[in-house]
Design an enzyme around this catalytic site. Structure first.
Site, PDB file in Angstrom:
ATOM      1  N   VAL A 178      37.007  87.245  17.140  1.00 30.52           N
ATOM      2  CA  VAL A 178      37.274  88.515  17.088  1.00 30.52           C
ATOM      3  C   VAL A 178      35.404  88.877  16.179  1.00 30.52           C
ATOM      4  O   VAL A 178      35.627  90.136  17.358  1.00 30.52           O
ATOM      5  CB  VAL A 178      38.299  88.954  15.872  1.00 30.52           C
ATOM      6  CG1 VAL A 178      38.227  90.669  15.820  1.00 30.52           C
ATOM      7  CG2 VAL A 178      39.853  88.257  16.573  1.00 30.52           C
ATOM      8  N   LYS A 179      35.041  88.779  15.849  1.00 31.79           N
ATOM      9  CA  LYS A 179      34.206  88.915  15.160  1.00 31.79           C
ATOM     10  C   LYS A 179      33.333  89.400  15.911  1.00 31.79           C
ATOM     11  O   LYS A 179      32.354  90.011  15.890  1.00 31.79           O
ATOM     12  CB  LYS A 179      33.805  88.178  13.692  1.00 31.79           C
ATOM     13  CG  LYS A 179      31.997  88.825  12.951  1.00 31.79           C
ATOM     14  CD  LYS A 179      32.387  90.411  13.174  1.00 31.79           C
ATOM     15  CE  LYS A 179      30.229  90.648  12.884  1.00 31.79           C
ATOM     16  NZ  LYS A 179      30.194  90.461  11.503  1.00 31.79           N
ATOM     17  N   ILE A 180      32.994  87.646  16.909  1.00 32.62           N
ATOM     18  CA  ILE A 180      31.553  87.552  17.607  1.00 32.62           C
ATOM     19  C   ILE A 180      32.438  88.485  19.073  1.00 32.62           C
ATOM     20  O   ILE A 180      31.066  88.714  19.275  1.00 32.62           O
ATOM     21  CB  ILE A 180      32.266  86.274  18.159  1.00 32.62           C
ATOM     22  CG1 ILE A 180      31.081  85.011  16.957  1.00 32.62           C
ATOM     23  CG2 ILE A 180      31.049  85.537  19.566  1.00 32.62           C
ATOM     24  CD1 ILE A 180      30.289  85.491  16.533  1.00 32.62           C
TER      25      ILE A 180
END
Length: 327
Positions: A178-180
């Site tokens: 999700v963060k990437i």
């Protein structure tokens, strides 16, 4: 999922990594009255936390008796070193009950550290963040979290001291993906913002006027608004460097290959990010993508010295007040 609102102020908390982001995040815990002890490789970077009631320790070993330890480091290798390396957090007789890692690292590195924690009976949460130091101070940070739900419920009150929005997305290390994905959009939006801003400037429109319109339109966002001062006044004080962004694009494109997802726009943006690294300006903010786009378009930008609202409540500087510019 349980929405835990239990007071976590009784937890004894440790913090590893007090760089630009880490120190701002730890400061929010300290200001909330949390029992906090911090460590950083360069000890002086942790010292400011003392002003807010936190303690500073000289070795990671001194954090092993904490209930919860947060980590905020730059790379996967750094995370492995502070947790499982010689004299790491997990190598002593005592270990904390929970490790919460807020770094942006690969899913593979996260899974390896989750396994290392599990071998010692330590709960592990992946909790990468969205924002920069200014966003943290404004109380507008967002966190995405994955791992055991019961562990999340225990530490959620601490996470809410750090950020405005905390989203639990499931078990394992899915928060890393999700963060990437978030950071890929960060780069794509900034490159697009650079291209259209240079386009209108070359056509005779000031950057601040264009961005004022953009930010007040349906296309504006919290991100375009707080990047606008850098674009208008060419202030590239680093919040996120080109090298760190390149790392995330490498991770994101690797994930896309593994999952067989074509990402043509992201791949093109990756080349612009690489060009920003190749320019040698690696200690400035990745907003230098604007300068690179201007150079490729045959124009040289100058600061407009106009106050622009960044949406974070940042006070205007003296010279901006004197200019009396529109926002």
């Amino acid at each position: 999922m349980t929405d835990s609102t239990t007071d976590a102020s009784g937890l004894r908390v440790g913090w590893i990594g007090t760089g630009r982001m880490g120190v701002a995040m730890a400061e929010r815990l300290a200001k909330a009255g949390v029992d906090l002890t911090a460590w950083n490789r360069t000890l002086a970077k942790a010292e400011p936390l003392k002003e807010h009631g936190a303690a500073v320790c000289a070795t990671i070993a001194e954090l092993r008796d904490r209930d919860v330890v947060f980590t905020m480091v730059s790379t996967s290798a750094d995370l492995e070193e502070v947790l499982a390396g010689a004299d790491g957090l997990l190598t002593g007789e005592r270990v904390p009950r929970v490790v919460v890692d807020c770094s942006t690292v690969s899913a593979e590195a996260s899974a390896a550290m989750r396994e290392a924690c599990a071998e010692r009976g330590v709960g592990f949460l992946a909790a990468p963040v969205s924002g920069n130091g200014k966003v943290v101070k404004a109380g507008a940070l967002s966190l995405v979290v994955s791992g055991p739900e019961s562990t999340y419920d225990e530490v959620a009150p601490l996470l809410r001291h750090i950020g405005r929005a905390v989203t639990y997305v499931g078990e394992g290390d899915v928060a890393r993906l999700v963060k990437i994905a978030h950071n890929l959009m960060l780069g794509v939006v900034t490159q697009t913002m650079a291209e259209i801003t240079v386009l209108v400037e070359k056509g005779g429109v000031s950057r601040h006027a264009f961005l004022e319109f953009l930010n007040n339109s349906v296309m504006g966002s919290a991100f375009t608004r707080y990047k606008s001062p850098a674009f208008v006044n060419l202030d590239y004080t680093p919040t996120f460097t080109p090298i760190l962004l390149r790392k995330d694009f490498d991770l994101g494109l690797a994930a896309a290959r593994a999952l067989d997802v074509p990402m043509p726009v992201t791949a093109a943006t990756a080349q612009a990010v690489q060009a920003s690294v190749g320019s040698g300006r690696v200690d400035e903010d990745f907003s230098i993508l604007l300068d690179l786009q201007a150079a490729a378009s045959g124009i040289q930008l100058k600061p407009e010295n106009v106050h622009v609202d960044d949406g974070l409540g940042t006070p205007r500087k003296d010279n901006e007040e004197q200019e009396g510019g529109r926002s």
